[in-house]
Write an enzyme that holds these catalytic residues in place. Structure first.
Site, PDB file in Angstrom:
ATOM      1  N   CYS A 136       0.827  -1.205   0.000  1.00  0.00           N
ATOM      2  CA  CYS A 136       0.000   0.000   0.000  1.00  0.00           C
ATOM      3  C   CYS A 136       0.862   1.257   0.000  1.00  0.00           C
ATOM      4  CB  CYS A 136      -0.925  -0.021   1.213  1.00  0.00           C
ATOM      5  SG  CYS A 136      -1.893   1.483   1.351  1.00  0.00           S
ATOM      6  N   CYS A 139      -0.370   4.119   2.146  1.00  0.00           N
ATOM      7  CA  CYS A 139      -0.183   3.943   3.591  1.00  0.00           C
ATOM      8  C   CYS A 139       1.275   4.197   3.972  1.00  0.00           C
ATOM      9  CB  CYS A 139      -0.520   2.517   4.030  1.00  0.00           C
ATOM     10  SG  CYS A 139      -2.025   1.857   3.360  1.00  0.00           S
ATOM     11  N   ASP A 140       2.197   3.678   3.170  1.00  0.00           N
ATOM     12  CA  ASP A 140       3.600   3.627   3.591  1.00  0.00           C
ATOM     13  C   ASP A 140       4.542   4.503   2.768  1.00  0.00           C
ATOM     14  OD1 ASP A 140       2.819   1.717   5.463  1.00  0.00           O
ATOM     15  OD2 ASP A 140       3.054   0.088   4.027  1.00  0.00           O
TER      16      ASP A 140
END
Ligand code: NDP
Length: 313
Positions: A136, A139-140
């Protein structure tokens, strides 16, 4: 421990689940919806959503899901954060258990459990999970400011992840096993227009390396050809974007699946092989997998439930 009776239990909260909740609550069925592991579904981990009709300037996945949730709540849907841990679909009414200790008795069920990101299956992926490997980018990606990253895959998701990362990382590589991208033309153009994205065609990942954290990938170019070449690409981040697996573990003992593991519906409706059980969204859609098509099937499932319950009355 609550005992809940409902006409319609909706499992999952992506565009399919929330749309099913909007329609069933407006039909006065007072649906109960359990949001599952990822409230709002996969869209909450994407960035811009530009192709959902009704948003001429685009929106974000989170905003879209929040809007759908509010719309369902407005008509009285009972939306709960939590997971359905067990369900018996062998006889009606269906009995489900939730992780908050509730037991639910439902006359009809709509399964909207979506799909989950797929991994390559390399042992190294687990070894470096959270230490350089991610599925992701939104997300990261933040952790890779000014660094070197790679995205595996050649579909729309891979392009979207690469484009997102190209605004954060210094260099982005796309590792694509074929000699072309599968993504839509508009996404391909955006990728090719970015000076810091390099697409590595005909390339597979043989493994990952690094001491404590990921330090790079062993790549294989031109596999099984006379020009086959193995080399190491130093990397700080390695992002998977190679498609998804439908989330069917809860219902696989009861509901028929197709050859690729997606729930089989009867073709003309969202009905599964179990009378009173319907499926909507990515869990039953190996082909389109769009927010709008998921929402569309959520609507269809709600109408199918309404019709089914009327026939039982
Ligand atoms: P896709 O199935 O479309 O693409 C998966 C990609 O991963 C393909 O390039 C595939 O390669 C590659 N791949 C699969 N397995 C492996 C493997 N073991 N090793 C290396 N590469 C592999 O999945 P997406 O998640 O990209 O998209 C799913 C659906 O969602 C599509 O319909 C897409 O259009 C849609 N979508 C739309 C978006 C938008 O419009 N904004 C954004 C994101 C998704 P190969 O081509 O060789 O099979």
């Amino acid at each position: 421990m609550e005992e809940i009776r409902t006409k319609c239990l909706i499992i999952g909260s992506g565009p399919a689940g929330y749309t099913a909740a909007i329609y069933t609550s407006r039909a006065n069925l007072q649906p109960l919806l359990y949001e599952g592991h990822q409230p709002g579904g996969q869209l909450t981990i994407t960035t811009e959503v530009e192709n959902f009709p009704g948003y001429p300037d685009g929106t974000t996945g989170n905003e879209l899901m929040e809007d759908l949730r509010k719309q369902a709540s407005r008509f009285g849907a009972d939306i709960r954060s939590g997971i359905i841990t067990d369900i018996d679909l062998s006889a009606r009414p269906f009995i489900a258990k939730a992780d908050d200790g509730s037991t639910i008795t439902a006359e009809a069920v709509i399964i909207c459990t979506g799909a989950t990101a797929r991994y390559l299956g390399l042992p190294d992926e687990q070894k470096y999970m959270g230490l350089g490997v991610s599925a992701c980018a939104t997300c990261d990606g933040f952790f890779y400011r000014g660094k070197r990253v790679a995205v595996v895959g050649g579909g729309d998701t891979a392009c979207e992840e690469a484009l997102y990362l190209s605004n954060i990382a210094k260099e982005v590589y796309m590792i694509v096993r074929k000699d072309h991208l599968r993504a839509s033309k508009v996404m391909q153009h955006r990728v090719f227009d970015k000076s810091n994205i390099k697409v590595l065609f005909n390339t597979n990942t043989a493994g990952l390396y690094g001491e404590e954290f990921l330090e790079g990938a062993h790549l294989l170019e031109g596999k099984d050809t006379e020009n086959e070449r193995q080399y190491d690409l130093p990397l700080d981040g390695f992002f998977l974007a190679i498609g998804h697996t439908p989330n069917v573990s809860l219902v696989r003992d009861y509901v028929k699946l197709d050859d690729t593991g997606y729930i089989k519906t009867d073709g003309h409706s969202t009905a599964t092989n179990v009378e009173g059980v319907f499926a909507a969204g990515d869990v039953a859609d190996p082909h389109y997998r769009q927010a709008i098509t998921a929402a569309g099937t959520g609507c269809r499932a709600a109408l199918d439930v309404e019709r089914f319950l009327n026939e039982q009355a």
